[in-house]
Design a protein around this motif. Sequence first.
Motif, PDB file in Angstrom:
ATOM      1  N   VAL A 135       0.849  -1.173   0.000  1.00 48.14           N
ATOM      2  CA  VAL A 135       0.000   0.000   0.000  1.00 48.14           C
ATOM      3  C   VAL A 135       0.893   1.235   0.000  1.00 48.14           C
ATOM      4  O   VAL A 135       1.969   1.242   0.602  1.00 48.14           O
ATOM      5  CB  VAL A 135      -0.959   0.017   1.209  1.00 48.14           C
ATOM      6  CG1 VAL A 135      -0.215   0.198   2.513  1.00 48.14           C
ATOM      7  CG2 VAL A 135      -2.035   1.088   1.045  1.00 48.14           C
ATOM      8  N   SER A 200      -9.275   6.282  -2.372  1.00 45.17           N
ATOM      9  CA  SER A 200      -8.923   4.872  -2.297  1.00 45.17           C
ATOM     10  C   SER A 200      -8.903   4.244  -3.685  1.00 45.17           C
ATOM     11  O   SER A 200      -9.819   4.447  -4.493  1.00 45.17           O
ATOM     12  CB  SER A 200      -9.930   4.133  -1.407  1.00 45.17           C
ATOM     13  OG  SER A 200      -9.599   2.769  -1.310  1.00 45.17           O
ATOM     14  N   HIS A 201      -7.848   3.488  -3.935  1.00 46.93           N
ATOM     15  CA  HIS A 201      -7.706   2.804  -5.221  1.00 46.93           C
ATOM     16  C   HIS A 201      -6.804   1.594  -5.018  1.00 46.93           C
ATOM     17  O   HIS A 201      -5.683   1.726  -4.507  1.00 46.93           O
ATOM     18  CB  HIS A 201      -7.088   3.731  -6.273  1.00 46.93           C
ATOM     19  CG  HIS A 201      -6.912   3.099  -7.612  1.00 46.93           C
ATOM     20  ND1 HIS A 201      -7.962   2.669  -8.387  1.00 46.93           N
ATOM     21  CD2 HIS A 201      -5.789   2.817  -8.325  1.00 46.93           C
ATOM     22  CE1 HIS A 201      -7.508   2.148  -9.518  1.00 46.93           C
ATOM     23  NE2 HIS A 201      -6.194   2.229  -9.508  1.00 46.93           N
ATOM     24  N   ALA A 202      -7.295   0.425  -5.366  1.00 52.32           N
ATOM     25  CA  ALA A 202      -6.512  -0.808  -5.233  1.00 52.32           C
ATOM     26  C   ALA A 202      -6.624  -1.615  -6.516  1.00 52.32           C
ATOM     27  O   ALA A 202      -7.664  -1.599  -7.184  1.00 52.32           O
ATOM     28  CB  ALA A 202      -6.990  -1.629  -4.043  1.00 52.32           C
ATOM     29  N   GLY A 211      -2.215  -1.041  -3.350  1.00 50.26           N
ATOM     30  CA  GLY A 211      -3.077   0.103  -3.067  1.00 50.26           C
ATOM     31  C   GLY A 211      -2.296   1.385  -3.260  1.00 50.26           C
ATOM     32  O   GLY A 211      -1.082   1.424  -3.061  1.00 50.26           O
ATOM     33  N   GLN A 212      -2.985   2.455  -3.624  1.00 50.28           N
ATOM     34  CA  GLN A 212      -2.303   3.665  -4.082  1.00 50.28           C
ATOM     35  C   GLN A 212      -1.785   4.569  -2.973  1.00 50.28           C
ATOM     36  O   GLN A 212      -0.699   5.140  -3.109  1.00 50.28           O
ATOM     37  CB  GLN A 212      -3.244   4.484  -4.986  1.00 50.28           C
ATOM     38  CG  GLN A 212      -2.586   5.737  -5.564  1.00 50.28           C
ATOM     39  CD  GLN A 212      -3.485   6.457  -6.540  1.00 50.28           C
ATOM     40  OE1 GLN A 212      -4.300   5.849  -7.215  1.00 50.28           O
ATOM     41  NE2 GLN A 212      -3.353   7.774  -6.617  1.00 50.28           N
ATOM     42  N   SER A 216      -6.079   3.864   0.935  1.00 50.66           N
ATOM     43  CA  SER A 216      -6.342   2.607   0.230  1.00 50.66           C
ATOM     44  C   SER A 216      -6.031   1.380   1.063  1.00 50.66           C
ATOM     45  O   SER A 216      -6.219   0.253   0.589  1.00 50.66           O
ATOM     46  CB  SER A 216      -5.509   2.555  -1.060  1.00 50.66           C
ATOM     47  OG  SER A 216      -5.705   3.695  -1.856  1.00 50.66           O
ATOM     48  N   GLU A 219      -9.111  -1.023   1.701  1.00 51.43           N
ATOM     49  CA  GLU A 219      -9.550  -1.660   0.455  1.00 51.43           C
ATOM     50  C   GLU A 219      -8.538  -2.706   0.000  1.00 51.43           C
ATOM     51  O   GLU A 219      -8.910  -3.805  -0.436  1.00 51.43           O
ATOM     52  CB  GLU A 219      -9.744  -0.613  -0.640  1.00 51.43           C
ATOM     53  CG  GLU A 219     -10.204  -1.206  -1.967  1.00 51.43           C
ATOM     54  CD  GLU A 219     -10.350  -0.184  -3.077  1.00 51.43           C
ATOM     55  OE1 GLU A 219     -10.618  -0.594  -4.223  1.00 51.43           O
ATOM     56  OE2 GLU A 219     -10.184   1.025  -2.816  1.00 51.43           O
ATOM     57  N   THR A 220      -7.267  -2.377   0.108  1.00 51.99           N
ATOM     58  CA  THR A 220      -6.228  -3.329  -0.294  1.00 51.99           C
ATOM     59  C   THR A 220      -6.287  -4.584   0.567  1.00 51.99           C
ATOM     60  O   THR A 220      -6.244  -5.717   0.046  1.00 51.99           O
ATOM     61  CB  THR A 220      -4.838  -2.678  -0.167  1.00 51.99           C
ATOM     62  OG1 THR A 220      -4.803  -1.485  -0.945  1.00 51.99           O
ATOM     63  CG2 THR A 220      -3.750  -3.640  -0.634  1.00 51.99           C
TER      64      THR A 220
END
Length: 229
Positions: A135, A200-202, A211-212, A216, A219-220
Amino acid sequence: MATRILHVVTNTGSFDDDPGHPTGLWLSELSHAWDVFAEHGFDQSLVSPAGGPVPLEPRAMKFPLYDRSARAFHDDPALMRLLPNTPGPEQITSEDFDAIYFTGGHAVMYDFPDSDGLQRITREIYERGGIVSSVCHGYCGLLNTRLSSGEFLITGHRMTGFSWTEEVLARVDKLVPYNAEEAAKERGARYEKAKLPFVSHAVVDGNLITGQNPGSAKETAIKVAAALQ
């Protein structure tokens, strides 16, 4: 036997050994994942590149970054006792773990990339089908990891991590030792990021899950848990 997760944390406490610019583990990136994995009943352990104490990133210990999850971790004596004396890679048997999760904070840009021990553990977990995850800046720990074939692990894979845009917006682009986004691309990764910074971005690509940014982490971890079940 319970599923076992190995969290990778940093030993670095400042940018370029400058005490005027402290850094360290971004606690919420550990705590949010820890919470998710604990809910699933997974066994969890820590490892650091050099073994020993893990400093905390001061900026992550302030509201709103110091959220309920991070505060609960910080207020738990049993969990905090894990940080002063973490094992090094030479004390870890990769076969004991089903997944490895690289936490972030700018500190990891210094001690994650060139740890032969972490690269060994990561390669062995990945090549037997375990989950390799990271992450935020944690993906710096994947930049120089090669498979047994000699190819970079991230080559050809979709992945994400803290973007250069986010470095600029966080006003640390003049402090960081390199551009991690560009480094990933140079190694052949198919780097991607969310349309907006800090959301959030995974990304899941086989048994590589990334994950970004700090937001994130949950979510990751959820995607890692799903892949392990």
